[in-house]
Design a protein around this motif. Structure first.
Motif: not given
Length: 254
Positions: A236-254
């Motif tokens: 009613a307040d004009g907001t629409t909820w959008l669930p948004f999944r994100r996948v993250f990876v941080v890697a350090r090389t040997p």
């Protein structure tokens, strides 16, 4: 073609995963920092502020995005992420919301892990929402009897466009890296009519827009808007909820 202005309509929401990704990279004095798929350059600028002594390299496959990045003061170049090779002094490589456009990007990650110098950081983030109603309904409508012939040449990404965090963790650990992988679902507040449609127009609907004449595009958008309004009801307040999944990876090389 990419429309930088449309992409930046939700700049704050699109930028949040980038900042949370880069926050997990503890590099202190990297020699070279690369933004692979820099888009309009608004987020690249934060890398320059984070590591002011580093050589900043930025590129994107879209000439329109590169032009926008250059206008924002970023020395960006046009390049294909699939064939790009890191320079020997690349200590931080960031790929934000890019690799889901690259088929078989697991092989690309393996190659980067081999080519980056010892102790370098590889940080990437991809959307993991291809089974969300926004994408399922788009694929379903495109495959319907009314639209399938006009969109026969369009390939829309399905759930196999990206992997789960543990899959990326296995892939990079097998390459000898130390890995930090996770996922986050953001419940994004969108405002205005047809808010979810407007959100995906700047990204997921680009191939469809490119394939349709203006009149057909307006019709397709109209039909999709009705489906999305049911799947993502407006408050009613004009907001629409959008669930948004994100996948993250941080890697350090040997």
């Amino acid at each position: 073609m990419w429309d930088p202005a449309a992409y930046l309509t939700y700049g704050d929401l699109r930028g949040r995963p980038f900042h949370e990704l880069v926050a997990r990279v503890p590099a202190e004095r990297p020699r070279r920092v690369v933004d692979a798929g820099c888009g309009p350059g608004n987020l690249t600028a934060s890398l320059a502020r984070r590591w002011p002594s580093a050589q900043l390299e930025a590129f994107d496959s879209s000439p329109e995005m590169v032009e926008a990045a250059r206008a924002a003061g970023i020395a960006a170049e046009v390049a294909d992420v699939g064939t790009w090779t890191p320079k020997p002094d690349t200590d931080v490589l960031v790929s934000n919301a890019v690799l889901h456009w690259v088929s078989g990007h697991g092989d690309l990650l393996r190659r980067w892990a081999r080519q980056l110098p010892s102790g370098a950081w590889l940080a990437m983030q991809v959307p993991g929402n291809f089974n969300a109603p926004s994408h399922v309904l788009t694929r379903r409508l495109a495959a319907s009897e009314r639209w399938r012939s006009r969109l026969a040449s369009v390939s829309l990404r399905g759930a196999d466009a990206v992997d789960d965090p543990e899959d990326y963790a296995d892939l990079l650990a097998d390459a000898g890296c130390t890995v930090d992988a996770w996922e986050t679902t953001y419940v994004q507040p969108l405002h205005g009519d047809d808010a979810v449609l407007e959100w995906i127009t700047g990204t997921a609907l680009r191939p469809i827009r490119a394939a349709l004449a203006d009149a057909d595009w307006d019709e397709f958008r109209g039909e999709l808007a009705e489906l999305l309004a049911e799947a993502y009801p407006q408050r009613a307040d004009g907001t629409t909820w959008l669930p948004f999944r994100r996948v993250f990876v941080v890697a350090r090389t040997p």
